[in-house]
Design a protein around this motif. Sequence first.
Motif, short mmCIF file in Angstrom:
data_model
loop_
_atom_site.label_atom_id
_atom_site.label_comp_id
_atom_site.label_asym_id
_atom_site.label_seq_id
_atom_site.Cartn_x
_atom_site.Cartn_y
_atom_site.Cartn_z
N ASP A 33 5.52 8.50 32.96
CA ASP A 33 5.89 7.20 33.51
C ASP A 33 4.64 6.47 34.01
O ASP A 33 3.92 6.98 34.88
CB ASP A 33 6.86 7.41 34.68
N ARG A 64 13.60 5.67 35.03
CA ARG A 64 13.06 7.00 34.70
C ARG A 64 13.15 7.93 35.91
O ARG A 64 13.53 9.10 35.78
CB ARG A 64 11.61 6.89 34.25
N ALA A 107 12.71 -0.68 36.78
CA ALA A 107 11.45 0.06 36.97
C ALA A 107 11.70 1.49 37.41
O ALA A 107 10.88 2.38 37.17
CB ALA A 107 10.58 -0.66 38.00
N ALA A 108 12.82 1.74 38.07
CA ALA A 108 13.07 3.07 38.62
C ALA A 108 14.05 3.90 37.79
O ALA A 108 14.48 4.97 38.22
CB ALA A 108 13.61 2.94 40.05
N SER A 135 4.69 7.09 40.27
CA SER A 135 5.25 8.26 39.59
C SER A 135 4.66 9.58 40.09
O SER A 135 5.38 10.57 40.24
CB SER A 135 5.06 8.13 38.08
N HIS A 187 4.44 3.96 35.93
CA HIS A 187 4.63 3.34 37.24
C HIS A 187 3.65 3.94 38.26
O HIS A 187 3.45 5.16 38.27
CB HIS A 187 6.06 3.54 37.71
N TYR A 245 9.28 3.77 44.55
CA TYR A 245 9.21 2.89 43.38
C TYR A 245 9.35 1.42 43.76
O TYR A 245 8.95 0.54 43.00
CB TYR A 245 10.29 3.30 42.36
#
Length: 266
Positions: free
Chosen positions: A62, A4, A1-2, A67, A64, A126
């Motif tokens: 992103d 990017r 997930a992290a 972000s 997420h 994140y």
Amino acid sequence: AAVRAAAAVELVHNFTLLHDDVMDRDATRRHRPTAWTVFGDADAILAGDALQALALRMFAADPHPASAAAATRLADCVMELCEGQHADTAMERRPPGEVTLDETLVMAEAKTGALLGCACAVGALYAGAATEDVEALDAFGREAGMAFQLIDDVIGIWGDPRHTGKPAGADLAARKKSLPVVAALTSGTPAAAELAELYTGPYDEKKEDLERTALAVERAGGRDWAQAQAADRMARAMQELARAVPEPEAAGGLLALAEFVTRRST
């Protein structure tokens, strides 16, 4: 997930290196010619600008939920990095006796501690960490970054160029006011006066100049101070890490980072 986010931080890191090499006129990095020596100043600067824009674009694209907060934190970090670089370049124009150790430490935190602190904080964001844990990990990164810089400065003077990828004593030849040098200059010892005299004059391209200068830094206590300070900073870093991640087995990667910083020789 992290992934990017991690890539964005690394892009910003390399943007700073491209620009730093232009400003410092460093000809070698990581055993290779620096970008400006191959492609010219303009292309190296533009490549750095593009890397920074790409980093922010990665956050913007992103999905997420962290972000946006991470992008803001990284942008704040870039401004702090610029402030630190400005202080660094300004100090290089000042006589050796006018630079204090306190302001050199503040400059080093802005240039190196800020980015490692940001990297750790972004990782915490994140992971959905609580605000106090994000700040503790930022503090961990800053202290670890300062330890890294202190050891980096020691390696820059006494490191083996076969391992460092840079010429031996390049910082001394450029009369850079690194942390060990400023600690030595402000020690009030006879060797400090000798070092100040050497730093006032230009580098004469003789091997004896580097040897005399490095010896003066060492005799004035600069090397011992930097190594002790690095150990102290790493101890502080570990305290901050324990606040955010009390279980050592859960902090494996960050503990490995701390061990790398303290044991590195290149």
